[in-house]
Design a protein around this motif. Structure first.
Motif, PDB file in Angstrom:
ATOM      1  N   LEU A  45       1.017  -1.295   0.237  1.00 30.29           N
ATOM      2  CA  LEU A  45      -0.142   0.053  -0.044  1.00 30.29           C
ATOM      3  C   LEU A  45       0.891   1.087   0.147  1.00 30.29           C
ATOM      4  O   LEU A  45       1.931   1.339   0.651  1.00 30.29           O
ATOM      5  CB  LEU A  45      -1.000   0.074   1.157  1.00 30.29           C
ATOM      6  CG  LEU A  45      -1.838  -0.973   1.525  1.00 30.29           C
ATOM      7  CD1 LEU A  45      -2.660  -1.052   2.673  1.00 30.29           C
ATOM      8  CD2 LEU A  45      -2.912  -1.165   0.222  1.00 30.29           C
ATOM      9  N   ALA A  46       0.363   2.364  -0.607  1.00 29.68           N
ATOM     10  CA  ALA A  46       1.049   3.705  -0.573  1.00 29.68           C
ATOM     11  C   ALA A  46      -0.087   4.643  -0.432  1.00 29.68           C
ATOM     12  O   ALA A  46      -1.340   4.409  -0.998  1.00 29.68           O
ATOM     13  CB  ALA A  46       1.676   3.969  -1.843  1.00 29.68           C
ATOM     14  N   ILE A  47       0.166   5.663   0.522  1.00 25.42           N
ATOM     15  CA  ILE A  47      -0.714   6.921   1.049  1.00 25.42           C
ATOM     16  C   ILE A  47      -0.419   8.096   0.522  1.00 25.42           C
ATOM     17  O   ILE A  47       1.078   8.147   0.712  1.00 25.42           O
ATOM     18  CB  ILE A  47      -1.387   6.617   2.176  1.00 25.42           C
ATOM     19  CG1 ILE A  47      -2.504   7.502   2.630  1.00 25.42           C
ATOM     20  CG2 ILE A  47      -0.272   6.891   3.188  1.00 25.42           C
ATOM     21  CD1 ILE A  47      -3.104   7.504   3.617  1.00 25.42           C
ATOM     22  N   ASN A  48      -1.084   9.091  -0.056  1.00 27.90           N
ATOM     23  CA  ASN A  48      -0.282  10.130  -0.642  1.00 27.90           C
ATOM     24  C   ASN A  48      -0.704  11.195   0.639  1.00 27.90           C
ATOM     25  O   ASN A  48      -1.589  11.039   1.636  1.00 27.90           O
ATOM     26  CB  ASN A  48      -0.618  10.638  -1.994  1.00 27.90           C
ATOM     27  CG  ASN A  48      -2.269  10.973  -2.208  1.00 27.90           C
ATOM     28  OD1 ASN A  48      -3.028  11.222  -0.972  1.00 27.90           O
ATOM     29  ND2 ASN A  48      -2.549  11.281  -3.482  1.00 27.90           N
ATOM     30  N   ARG A  49      -0.277  12.550   0.303  1.00 34.85           N
ATOM     31  CA  ARG A  49      -0.714  13.539   1.464  1.00 34.85           C
ATOM     32  C   ARG A  49      -2.078  13.628   1.622  1.00 34.85           C
ATOM     33  O   ARG A  49      -2.680  14.239   2.569  1.00 34.85           O
ATOM     34  CB  ARG A  49       0.075  14.851   1.215  1.00 34.85           C
ATOM     35  CG  ARG A  49       1.711  14.474   1.420  1.00 34.85           C
ATOM     36  CD  ARG A  49       2.297  15.929   1.118  1.00 34.85           C
ATOM     37  NE  ARG A  49       3.752  15.913   1.099  1.00 34.85           N
ATOM     38  CZ  ARG A  49       4.691  15.637   2.157  1.00 34.85           C
ATOM     39  NH1 ARG A  49       3.853  15.843   3.407  1.00 34.85           N
ATOM     40  NH2 ARG A  49       5.825  15.498   1.979  1.00 34.85           N
ATOM     41  N   ASP A  50      -2.861  13.424   0.344  1.00 37.24           N
ATOM     42  CA  ASP A  50      -4.496  13.839   0.380  1.00 37.24           C
ATOM     43  C   ASP A  50      -5.305  12.612   0.914  1.00 37.24           C
ATOM     44  O   ASP A  50      -6.534  12.696   1.114  1.00 37.24           O
ATOM     45  CB  ASP A  50      -4.848  14.203  -0.978  1.00 37.24           C
ATOM     46  CG  ASP A  50      -4.196  15.107  -1.520  1.00 37.24           C
ATOM     47  OD1 ASP A  50      -4.179  16.080  -0.916  1.00 37.24           O
ATOM     48  OD2 ASP A  50      -3.856  15.190  -2.733  1.00 37.24           O
ATOM     49  N   GLY A  51      -4.612  11.501   1.287  1.00 39.93           N
ATOM     50  CA  GLY A  51      -5.163  10.519   1.964  1.00 39.93           C
ATOM     51  C   GLY A  51      -5.666   9.395   1.119  1.00 39.93           C
ATOM     52  O   GLY A  51      -6.373   8.581   1.157  1.00 39.93           O
ATOM     53  N   VAL A  96      -5.657  -2.667  -5.533  1.00 37.39           N
ATOM     54  CA  VAL A  96      -6.598  -2.144  -4.587  1.00 37.39           C
ATOM     55  C   VAL A  96      -6.506  -0.651  -4.458  1.00 37.39           C
ATOM     56  O   VAL A  96      -5.513   0.048  -4.824  1.00 37.39           O
ATOM     57  CB  VAL A  96      -6.127  -2.846  -3.104  1.00 37.39           C
ATOM     58  CG1 VAL A  96      -6.376  -4.189  -3.153  1.00 37.39           C
ATOM     59  CG2 VAL A  96      -4.784  -2.320  -2.454  1.00 37.39           C
ATOM     60  N   GLU A  97      -7.554  -0.118  -4.003  1.00 36.38           N
ATOM     61  CA  GLU A  97      -7.628   1.531  -3.926  1.00 36.38           C
ATOM     62  C   GLU A  97      -8.559   1.758  -2.676  1.00 36.38           C
ATOM     63  O   GLU A  97      -9.482   1.014  -2.294  1.00 36.38           O
ATOM     64  CB  GLU A  97      -7.928   2.174  -5.195  1.00 36.38           C
ATOM     65  CG  GLU A  97      -9.489   1.822  -5.556  1.00 36.38           C
ATOM     66  CD  GLU A  97      -9.957   2.573  -6.990  1.00 36.38           C
ATOM     67  OE1 GLU A  97      -8.937   2.828  -7.765  1.00 36.38           O
ATOM     68  OE2 GLU A  97     -11.047   2.667  -7.072  1.00 36.38           O
ATOM     69  N   GLY A  98      -8.376   2.972  -2.080  1.00 41.00           N
ATOM     70  CA  GLY A  98      -9.134   3.521  -0.963  1.00 41.00           C
ATOM     71  C   GLY A  98      -8.782   4.739  -0.397  1.00 41.00           C
ATOM     72  O   GLY A  98      -8.256   5.685  -1.395  1.00 41.00           O
ATOM     73  N   GLY A  99      -9.088   4.936   0.677  1.00 44.84           N
ATOM     74  CA  GLY A  99      -8.736   6.244   1.219  1.00 44.84           C
ATOM     75  C   GLY A  99      -8.568   6.304   2.790  1.00 44.84           C
ATOM     76  O   GLY A  99      -9.003   5.340   3.376  1.00 44.84           O
ATOM     77  N   LEU A 100      -7.935   7.432   3.311  1.00 46.26           N
ATOM     78  CA  LEU A 100      -8.141   7.960   4.627  1.00 46.26           C
ATOM     79  C   LEU A 100      -9.314   8.661   4.978  1.00 46.26           C
ATOM     80  O   LEU A 100      -9.499   9.683   4.532  1.00 46.26           O
ATOM     81  CB  LEU A 100      -6.720   8.364   5.074  1.00 46.26           C
ATOM     82  CG  LEU A 100      -6.633   8.895   6.382  1.00 46.26           C
ATOM     83  CD1 LEU A 100      -6.625   7.708   7.554  1.00 46.26           C
ATOM     84  CD2 LEU A 100      -5.507   9.655   6.417  1.00 46.26           C
ATOM     85  N   ASP A 101     -10.076   8.267   6.187  1.00 46.90           N
ATOM     86  CA  ASP A 101     -10.946   9.040   6.827  1.00 46.90           C
ATOM     87  C   ASP A 101     -10.128  10.026   7.920  1.00 46.90           C
ATOM     88  O   ASP A 101      -9.939   9.264   8.757  1.00 46.90           O
ATOM     89  CB  ASP A 101     -12.043   8.174   7.353  1.00 46.90           C
ATOM     90  CG  ASP A 101     -13.293   9.041   8.197  1.00 46.90           C
ATOM     91  OD1 ASP A 101     -12.876  10.233   8.710  1.00 46.90           O
ATOM     92  OD2 ASP A 101     -14.334   8.669   8.063  1.00 46.90           O
ATOM     93  N   GLU A 102     -10.021  11.118   7.590  1.00 45.39           N
ATOM     94  CA  GLU A 102      -9.136  12.018   8.467  1.00 45.39           C
ATOM     95  C   GLU A 102      -9.829  12.008   9.768  1.00 45.39           C
ATOM     96  O   GLU A 102      -8.977  12.171  10.999  1.00 45.39           O
ATOM     97  CB  GLU A 102      -8.942  13.333   7.968  1.00 45.39           C
ATOM     98  CG  GLU A 102      -7.837  13.103   6.760  1.00 45.39           C
ATOM     99  CD  GLU A 102      -7.722  14.737   6.396  1.00 45.39           C
ATOM    100  OE1 GLU A 102      -7.596  15.660   7.011  1.00 45.39           O
ATOM    101  OE2 GLU A 102      -7.363  14.908   5.096  1.00 45.39           O
ATOM    102  N   GLU A 103     -10.925  12.013  10.017  1.00 48.90           N
ATOM    103  CA  GLU A 103     -11.893  12.044  11.408  1.00 48.90           C
ATOM    104  C   GLU A 103     -11.773  11.175  12.003  1.00 48.90           C
ATOM    105  O   GLU A 103     -11.349  11.267  13.388  1.00 48.90           O
ATOM    106  CB  GLU A 103     -13.383  12.372  11.072  1.00 48.90           C
ATOM    107  CG  GLU A 103     -14.076  12.608  12.379  1.00 48.90           C
ATOM    108  CD  GLU A 103     -15.295  13.034  12.086  1.00 48.90           C
ATOM    109  OE1 GLU A 103     -16.304  12.562  12.848  1.00 48.90           O
ATOM    110  OE2 GLU A 103     -15.852  13.767  11.152  1.00 48.90           O
TER     111      GLU A 103
END
Length: 89
Positions: free
Chosen positions: A4-10, A27-34
């Motif tokens: 996995l890799a995550i960028n500054r935008d999550g 795979v793809e997805g994202g970070l929920d900052e909250e």
């Protein structure tokens, strides 16, 4: 193997490879900052979603939740594999 890799935008991108079948899936997805939770899904199968804490991804051993459709959830463990050619994690 899950990479996995995550960028500054999550935004999360990566690959899952099955060592037995040598099948490679994106795979793809994202970070929920909250909540500080990361969710990823297979590009070719949106019915399976993996979820874990962002902090846990920095650990050598972690537990994640796998959601298969709306009614089935199970826990899975991940273990960080060290690159024998690298001194970093």
């Amino acid at each position: 193997t899950l990479q996995l890799a995550i960028n500054r935008d999550g935004v999360v991108r990566g690959n899952y490879s099955d060592g037995l079948s040598e099948d490679l899936k994106q795979v793809e997805g994202g970070l929920d900052e909250e909540t500080q939770r990361v969710a990823i899904t297979f590009v070719d199968n949106r019915n399976v979603v993996a979820e874990m804490g962002i902090y846990n991804l920095t650990e050598d051993v972690l537990t994640m939740l796998i959601h298969k459709g709306p009614d089935q959830t199970e826990q899975r463990g991940l273990i960080r594999l060290q690159d024998e050619n690298s001194d970093s994690k």
